[in-house]
Structure formats: structure tokens, C-alpha cells
Scaffold this active site. Structure first.
Site, short mmCIF file in Angstrom:
data_model
loop_
_atom_site.label_atom_id
_atom_site.label_comp_id
_atom_site.label_asym_id
_atom_site.label_seq_id
_atom_site.Cartn_x
_atom_site.Cartn_y
_atom_site.Cartn_z
N ALA A 181 0.86 -1.19 0.00
CA ALA A 181 0.00 0.00 0.00
C ALA A 181 0.89 1.23 0.00
O ALA A 181 2.10 1.14 0.23
CB ALA A 181 -0.91 0.01 1.23
N LYS A 182 0.33 2.36 -0.30
CA LYS A 182 1.06 3.63 -0.15
C LYS A 182 0.06 4.75 -0.07
O LYS A 182 -1.01 4.68 -0.68
CB LYS A 182 1.97 3.87 -1.37
CG LYS A 182 3.13 4.80 -1.08
CD LYS A 182 4.22 4.07 -0.31
CE LYS A 182 5.44 4.92 -0.09
NZ LYS A 182 6.57 4.11 0.39
N GLY A 183 0.40 5.77 0.71
CA GLY A 183 -0.49 6.92 0.83
C GLY A 183 0.28 8.21 0.70
O GLY A 183 1.51 8.23 0.77
#
Ligand code: NAD
Length: 378
Positions: free
Chosen positions: A67-69
Site C-alpha cells: 500500500a502507499k499513501g
């Protein structure tokens, strides 16, 4: 998830910031990946970085998808109070998709343990009890693990030692040039210096230093702490930021940012091995040039995986409410990286491909195997 964050600024004005979270693969367990505050954050960048995390976690055998934000903002232009409001509002918007069993953020560019503490607190307020396992990279007093700060840099050195061991060599006496003297570059420089390597060049965004006999790394770090830049350090010669990569050395470690080794400078690198401490420092065109010249590239998803591995250790400790010793963290880190390198080396020999292709093959095969085992529902 794409969100809009209306934030009250210190001067009373209202500014809307764009925020993103991308979860790439849900097959392996919860998703895991950093939160980036930078003016260039976009949905596409988060998606690419989330996919990178999937392969990195699979390669290291961690029970996560990627994931990445990010929030598109310039953290250097914002006050601590504004950053706190952005972080807490972002967390509130993310509550439906994050959680210890769902998606676990961590620090990335522009965020650190302070922001992770705010996420932990905001999430815990919302659900009604403390949930330290919702983030990693927390301050030690609220469940951050020992050994997290130096984990990526130490991991870079462990992987390099494995590559050299396979060739019957050790780091002692070898020349190393390191681009980037932040969290990762500095920790790697300290460990290599302690192991007897000659750190012949270091640099950051403003410039660097070189010394053919090797720099006194602890003295360089003290100089930076006192003076804010390498300029004027008495034990080395000044260097332009881009020149660091071209200093003659057996090992070059890009530990700054993406796309630093390109078709414009790949032919100028005077080294045997490039260890990708940064994410994506080598462009595909540069990769081909380095391969033609016989330079070995140790890929980012292997070389810099020490950070997410110790983040995983922190998540385990937070869930068990049990703290490990530094020795336990470092021993487990070394073991996990050794196993990953062995798998990559075996794939590279079996498939007759370079280390990057081998690392991706191992990782993708593991994710595909998991998807096949879980089958199709209903
Ligand atoms: P950092 O912000 O602590 O340090 C970055 C360093 O790079 C600084 O010294 C900065 O001055 C320098 N730099 C930036 N742009 C440069 C340029 N154009 N030329 C030369 N130097 C430049 O960041 P970090 O945490 O050390 O991360 C470095 C890299 O490692 C990033 O690519 C990051 O994505 C990757 N990485 C970090 C971790 C981690 O645990 N911190 C984990 C995996 C990957």
C-alpha cells in the site's frame, strides 16, 4: 481512496489538500506502506509505490500486500499545527480502510514518528481504545521498536555483505560512494566505516565530500550536525551533488531519491556494484547500460527492504504488547535479508537473469501462488 482535506491554516484561511491511499494486493494479509507528504504526490505515484511494496513484502516473506499513501503538500512550508491538522483529518478520512488487520501506514518522505503518533492517537480516539498496531515507525515511548531508525541502512549493508560473500570477498578495505546522507545513507555509511570499508564519497542535495583514503564518517556526521552542510569539512574535498555517484569506488550506493542514475550518467559510474538503497534510483535505460558494462545492480526491493522488515517486527510487538531487544531485532533482520538474498541468487542462476528480474520473479511467483491457493470465491 482519494480524499479532499479542508484544513484551517494558522492565518485563518482555508486550504484544500488532496490525499490518497492505494492498496495494491489484498491476498497476502493486511496491506502495508508509507505515508508521504510531498508537493509531487499523485494517485499514480501512490499506485506505483504500492505495487513496489507488494513485491518487497513478498520477497521478504512478510504477511502483507503493498500500500502507499500521500498528501500533496509541502511539509517545509507548513507549521507543526497545520501538519497535525492535515495528519489527523487524513487519518479520520482513512478510518474505513486502515487498521491493524487491514492496512498499516508507516513513515515515508516528509513524515516521521511525530506523524505516526498523531495517526495512532486519532485512530484510537475513533475506535475507543488504544491500537498501537495501526501504524509502525512510532516513537519508542508509545510502542515504536528499537532498531527501526537504522534498519534500512543496516539492511543495505547486510545485503551488500551477502553479495560479496557469494564472491568470496568482504567489505573490508573496499571503496564505497554514498549519495544521500539522510536516515538511510548515514546509517549505511556508519556501519560500512565500522566494518573497515573506505567511504570515499558522501553527499546530499546541496553537495558532497570525497577523500580517496576514506572519510572519517563519525566526524562528518558531527560536522553536519554542527554546521548544517558538508561545506568546509577539513578531512575531504568538496564535490557537486551529482558527482558523488561518479567517484571511483568498488561500491556505489544511491540512497537519496528516484531516477538518479540515468542514460546521461550511467556510463560515468566507475564501480563494480550498485546497491539501490533508494527506491527506483536507476532508470530502465541506465539499467541496460550498467548491465552492458558488467556492473551488478542489487535491486531496491531487496537492498532497502530492511525498513519494512523491522516495521513488521514493530507490528508484531505492538499486537503482542511485547518489546524485543535490539539484538533480537538485528539478528532477525539479518536472517530475513539473508534468506531473501539466497532466494534471489538461486532464481537468478536458475533463470539466468539479473538480480532485479530474479527478485521480481520470486516475489510475483509468491503472490501468484498465494492467489492460486486461496482460489476464486464463491
Ligand atoms: P531522508 O530524507 O532522510 O534523506 C535523503 C537524503 O538524500 C538527504 O541527505 C538529501 O539531502 C539527499 N538528497 C535528496 N535529493 C538529492 C539529490 N537530488 N541529490 C543528492 N542528494 C539528494 O530520506 P531517507 O529516509 O534516507 O530515504 C532515502 C531513500 O531511501 C528514499 O528513496 C526512500 O524512499 C528510500 N527508502 C527509505 C526507507 C526508510 O526506512 N527511511 C526505506 C526504504 C526505502
Amino acid at each position: 481512496l482519494v480524499v479532499n482535506l479542508p484544513i484551517r491554516m494558522d492565518d485563518g484561511g482555508l486550504v484544500n489538500f488532496a490525499g490518497y491511499r492505494v492498496q495494491h494486493v489484498l491476498t497476502m494479509g493486511p496491506t502495508k506502506g508509507g505515508l508521504r507528504f510531498s508537493p509531487t504526490v499523485s494517485l499514480g505515484e501512490c499506485a506505483a509505490l504500492a505495487m513496489w511494496m507488494t513485491w518487497k513484502c513478498a520477497l521478504l516473506g512478510l504477511p502483507y500486500g503493498g500500500a502507499k499513501g500521500g498528501v500533496r503538500c509541502d511539509p517545509r512550508a507548513l507549521s507543526a499545527a497545520e501538519l497535525e491538522r492535515i495528519t489527523r483529518r487524513y487519518t479520520t478520512e482513512m478510518i474505513p480502510v486502515i487498521g491493524p488487520e487491514k492496512d498499516i501506514p508507516a513513515p515515508d518522505m516528509g513524515t516521521g514518528d511525530r506523524e505516526m503518533a498523531w495517526i495512532y492517537d486519532t485512530y484510537s480516539q475513533a475506535i475507543g481504545h488504544s491500537a498501537p498496531a495501526v501504524v509502525t515507525g512510532k516513537p519508542p515511548e508509545i510502542g515504536g521498536t528499537v532498531g527501526r531508525r537504522t534498519a534500512t541502512g543496516l539492511g543495505v549493508v547486510h545485503v551488500l555483505e551477502e553479495v560479496l560473500r557469494h564472491r568470496g570477498r568482504s567489505v573490508e578495505g573496499l571503496r564505497v560512494a554514498i549519495q544521500g546522507f539522510g536516515n538511510v545513507g548515514e546509517a549505511a555509511a556508519f556501519r560500512l566505516h565500522a566494518l573497515g570499508a573506505r567511504v570515499v564519497a558522501v553527499g546530499d542535495a546541496d553537495g558532497g565530500l570525497s577523500a580517496p583514503g576514506g572519510l572519517d564518517v563519525p566526524a562528518v556526521a558531527c560536522w553536519i550536525a554542527d554546521h548544517g552542510s558538508f561545506a568546509g569539512f577539513p578531512g575531504g574535498d568538496g564535490l557537486g551533488a551529482a558527482e558523488v555517484l561518479e567517484v571511483p569506488a568498488e561500491i556505489v550506493i544511491p540512497a537519496a531519491t528516484a531516477r538518479q542514475i540515468t542514460s546521461a550518467n550511467a556510463a560515468c559510474l566507475d564501480c563494480e556494484i550498485v546497491v539501490e538503497a533508494a527506491n527506483g534510483p536507476t532508470t530502465p535505460a541506465a539499467d541496460a547500460i550498467l548491465a552492458d558494462r558488467g556492473v551488478t545492480v542489487v535491486p531496491d526491493i531487496l537492498a532497502n527492504a530492511g525498513g519494512v522488515t523491522v516495521s513488521y517486527f514493530e507490528w508484531v510487538q505492538s499486537r503482542q504488547r511485547l518489546g524485543w531487544s535490539l539484538a533480537e531485532v538485528e539478528n532477525r533482520l539479518r536472517g530475513q535479508l539473508r534468506a531473501a538474498f539466497a532466494a534471489v541468487l538461486a532464481a537468478s542462476e536458475r533463470l539466468d537473469v539479473d538480480l532485479r528480474t530474479a527478485a521480481l520473479a520470486v516475489a510475483i511467483d509468491r503472490v501468484a501462488g498465494a492467489a492460486t491457493s486461496r482460489g476464486v470465491f464463491p
